[in-house]
Design a protein around this motif. Structure first.
Motif, PDB file in Angstrom:
ATOM      1  N   ILE A 224       0.841  -1.204   0.000  1.00  0.00           N
ATOM      2  CA  ILE A 224       0.000   0.000   0.000  1.00  0.00           C
ATOM      3  C   ILE A 224       0.871   1.246   0.000  1.00  0.00           C
ATOM      4  O   ILE A 224       0.613   2.210  -0.732  1.00  0.00           O
ATOM      5  CB  ILE A 224      -0.947  -0.010   1.215  1.00  0.00           C
ATOM      6  N   VAL A 225       1.925   1.230   0.805  1.00  0.00           N
ATOM      7  CA  VAL A 225       2.869   2.358   0.819  1.00  0.00           C
ATOM      8  C   VAL A 225       3.476   2.556  -0.571  1.00  0.00           C
ATOM      9  O   VAL A 225       3.627   3.682  -1.049  1.00  0.00           O
ATOM     10  CB  VAL A 225       3.980   2.117   1.869  1.00  0.00           C
ATOM     11  N   GLU A 226       3.804   1.445  -1.231  1.00  0.00           N
ATOM     12  CA  GLU A 226       4.392   1.509  -2.575  1.00  0.00           C
ATOM     13  C   GLU A 226       3.481   2.255  -3.543  1.00  0.00           C
ATOM     14  O   GLU A 226       3.948   3.050  -4.364  1.00  0.00           O
ATOM     15  CB  GLU A 226       4.643   0.089  -3.095  1.00  0.00           C
ATOM     16  N   LYS A 231       7.154   9.852  -3.592  1.00  0.00           N
ATOM     17  CA  LYS A 231       8.590  10.092  -3.456  1.00  0.00           C
ATOM     18  C   LYS A 231       9.144   9.246  -2.313  1.00  0.00           C
ATOM     19  O   LYS A 231       8.426   8.920  -1.365  1.00  0.00           O
ATOM     20  CB  LYS A 231       8.857  11.573  -3.179  1.00  0.00           C
ATOM     21  N   ASP A 232      10.431   8.932  -2.409  1.00  0.00           N
ATOM     22  CA  ASP A 232      11.061   8.111  -1.367  1.00  0.00           C
ATOM     23  C   ASP A 232      10.945   8.744   0.008  1.00  0.00           C
ATOM     24  O   ASP A 232      10.755   8.044   1.008  1.00  0.00           O
ATOM     25  CB  ASP A 232      12.536   7.873  -1.705  1.00  0.00           C
ATOM     26  N   ALA A 233      11.060  10.078   0.072  1.00  0.00           N
ATOM     27  CA  ALA A 233      11.011  10.760   1.367  1.00  0.00           C
ATOM     28  C   ALA A 233       9.653  10.614   2.039  1.00  0.00           C
ATOM     29  O   ALA A 233       9.537  10.719   3.261  1.00  0.00           O
ATOM     30  CB  ALA A 233      11.348  12.242   1.179  1.00  0.00           C
ATOM     31  N   HIS A 298      12.288  -2.602  -2.165  1.00  0.00           N
ATOM     32  CA  HIS A 298      13.018  -2.541  -0.893  1.00  0.00           C
ATOM     33  C   HIS A 298      12.696  -1.260  -0.119  1.00  0.00           C
ATOM     34  O   HIS A 298      12.550  -1.301   1.112  1.00  0.00           O
ATOM     35  CB  HIS A 298      14.525  -2.617  -1.151  1.00  0.00           C
ATOM     36  N   ALA A 299      12.571  -0.123  -0.820  1.00  0.00           N
ATOM     37  CA  ALA A 299      12.349   1.156  -0.127  1.00  0.00           C
ATOM     38  C   ALA A 299      11.048   1.145   0.658  1.00  0.00           C
ATOM     39  O   ALA A 299      10.980   1.658   1.786  1.00  0.00           O
ATOM     40  CB  ALA A 299      12.357   2.308  -1.138  1.00  0.00           C
ATOM     41  N   SER A 300       9.992   0.573   0.092  1.00  0.00           N
ATOM     42  CA  SER A 300       8.703   0.533   0.790  1.00  0.00           C
ATOM     43  C   SER A 300       8.715  -0.488   1.917  1.00  0.00           C
ATOM     44  O   SER A 300       8.127  -0.267   2.982  1.00  0.00           O
ATOM     45  CB  SER A 300       7.585   0.218  -0.207  1.00  0.00           C
ATOM     46  N   THR A 308       8.349   6.800  10.127  1.00  0.00           N
ATOM     47  CA  THR A 308       8.519   8.052  10.860  1.00  0.00           C
ATOM     48  C   THR A 308       7.452   8.152  11.945  1.00  0.00           C
ATOM     49  O   THR A 308       6.261   8.026  11.672  1.00  0.00           O
ATOM     50  CB  THR A 308       8.394   9.252   9.904  1.00  0.00           C
ATOM     51  N   ASP A 309       7.888   8.371  13.160  1.00  0.00           N
ATOM     52  CA  ASP A 309       6.962   8.520  14.283  1.00  0.00           C
ATOM     53  C   ASP A 309       6.375   9.926  14.264  1.00  0.00           C
ATOM     54  O   ASP A 309       7.106  10.919  14.324  1.00  0.00           O
ATOM     55  CB  ASP A 309       7.705   8.266  15.593  1.00  0.00           C
TER      56      ASP A 309
END
Length: 341
Positions: A224-226, A231-233, A298-300, A308-309
């Motif tokens: 889902i994040v993918e 953007k990667d950030a 891999h990034a996702s 990130t909290d």
């Protein structure tokens, strides 16, 4: 006294140099030998050199796969023969019984077999991946569907997943592959599953246990994040938002899951769209969907593990590609009015 001291120092330095030389020689004698002893059962394996790989990366991968004893020794030999400028992408038949120099000689001869290069982009669905295989004349759609639905694969991460068309969703790792034309669908699919297995490190399993996530839930959320992150950030922030929602039993409300159901990309969903009846409709049903909606890269995957909290519970993507975050629903509505006109 001074001469005697100097003579003693020189004698000591000489002994140290001899010992160091002997140590280096012993190390080199060990490092330049085959990883496996002659007569062992070490079989030939397919080693893949992908486009852009240099000799140092090849050395690291050879060591990682247990084909050589030491990457440094391989890099030294490769540098003496300018291997970097001669590497050709493709498949090589190598064995742990080969000494490093023999491997270099074989690599310099070029790939053993003609291969078909296929790049699987991050975020592709299983159906899209099958279409790529068929487009590259690597088998039929029906054969891939059969393999994906019911063929056995000996991977622990598939152990509890029932047979069916969604069985391998999310586990067909996106990467650039070189497939042999004569290889069958099961072999090609296995290559992708084996590549995914490399993502499952002891550190990953420890982190998942700390987060109280199963491995499939990890892949599911990463898919889902993918699809949501432009953007990667943004990936770790968006991953954190979805984790925040899961903690409070709030619906994920992911547009990507609706698009998955509809089978089409729509920048703005209608009220009718978000009412579509499907277990993948994360507007109607809380928690994760039944299976991953795409193959995350891999990034996702990493973003879920190292999210990130924050206190954010909402986000939206603007037409310009910027992601705007909000802590409350009221703030989110204000952002919609500001950025979506």
């Amino acid at each position: 006294m001074g001469r005697r001291w100097l003579k003693g120092l020189l004698s000591t330095l000489f002994i140290m140099a001899v010992l160091a030389g002997a140590g280096i020689a012993a190390w080199w004698n060990w490092a330049s030998q085959p990883y496996a002893e002659e007569g062992s059962n070490a079989a030939e394996v397919q080693f893949m050199i992908t486009p852009g790989m240099n000799a140092s990366q090849v050395a690291q991968e050879l060591e990682h796969q247990g084909l050589i004893r030491n990457a440094l020794a391989f890099r030294f030999l490769a540098s003496q023969q300018n291997v970097d400028s001669k590497l050709l992408a493709g498949e090589y038949q190598l064995s742990a019984q080969m000494p490093p120099q023999e491997m270099i000689n074989k690599i310099l001869e070029g790939p053993d077999v003609h291969t078909v290069k296929v790049t699987i982009p991050e975020g592709y669905t299983t159906a899209q991946i099958i279409d790529l295989f068929v487009k590259n004349d690597l088998g039929s759609k029906e054969d891939y569907q059969r393999v994906i639905e019911s063929e056995p694969f000996s991977y622990s991460f598939l152990a509890d997943i029932p047979a069916g068309p969604n069985r391998l969703d999310g586990f067909l790792f996106p990467d650039t592959y070189f497939f042999a034309p004569e290889a069958g669908p099961k072999e090609n699919i296995n290559r992708m599953l084996k590549r995914f297995e490399q993502e499952i490190t002891p550190e990953v399993m420890t982190k998942l246990a700390e987060m109280n996530l199963t491995l499939r839930e990890w892949v599911n959320l990463a898919s889902i994040v993918e699809k949501e992150a432009g953007k990667d950030a943004d990936r770790p922030i968006i991953a954190g938002i979805f984790l925040n929602r899961l903690k409070i039993d709030m619906a994920l409300q992911s547009c990507a899951t609706i698009q998955y159901v509809l089978g089409t990309q729509k920048y703005i969903l209608s009220l009718e769209d978000i009412q579509v009846e499907s277990p993948y409709n994360t507007y109607k049903y809380p928690g994760l969907p039944p299976s991953p909606i795409a193959s995350p890269g891999h990034a996702s995957l990493d973003a879920v593990l190292n999210s990130t909290d924050s206190d954010y519970l909402y986000f939206l993507a603007t037409p310009s590609g910027e992601t705007i975050y909000a802590k409350t629903h009221q703030e989110h509505l204000q952002n919609q009015a500001k950025y979506m006109n």
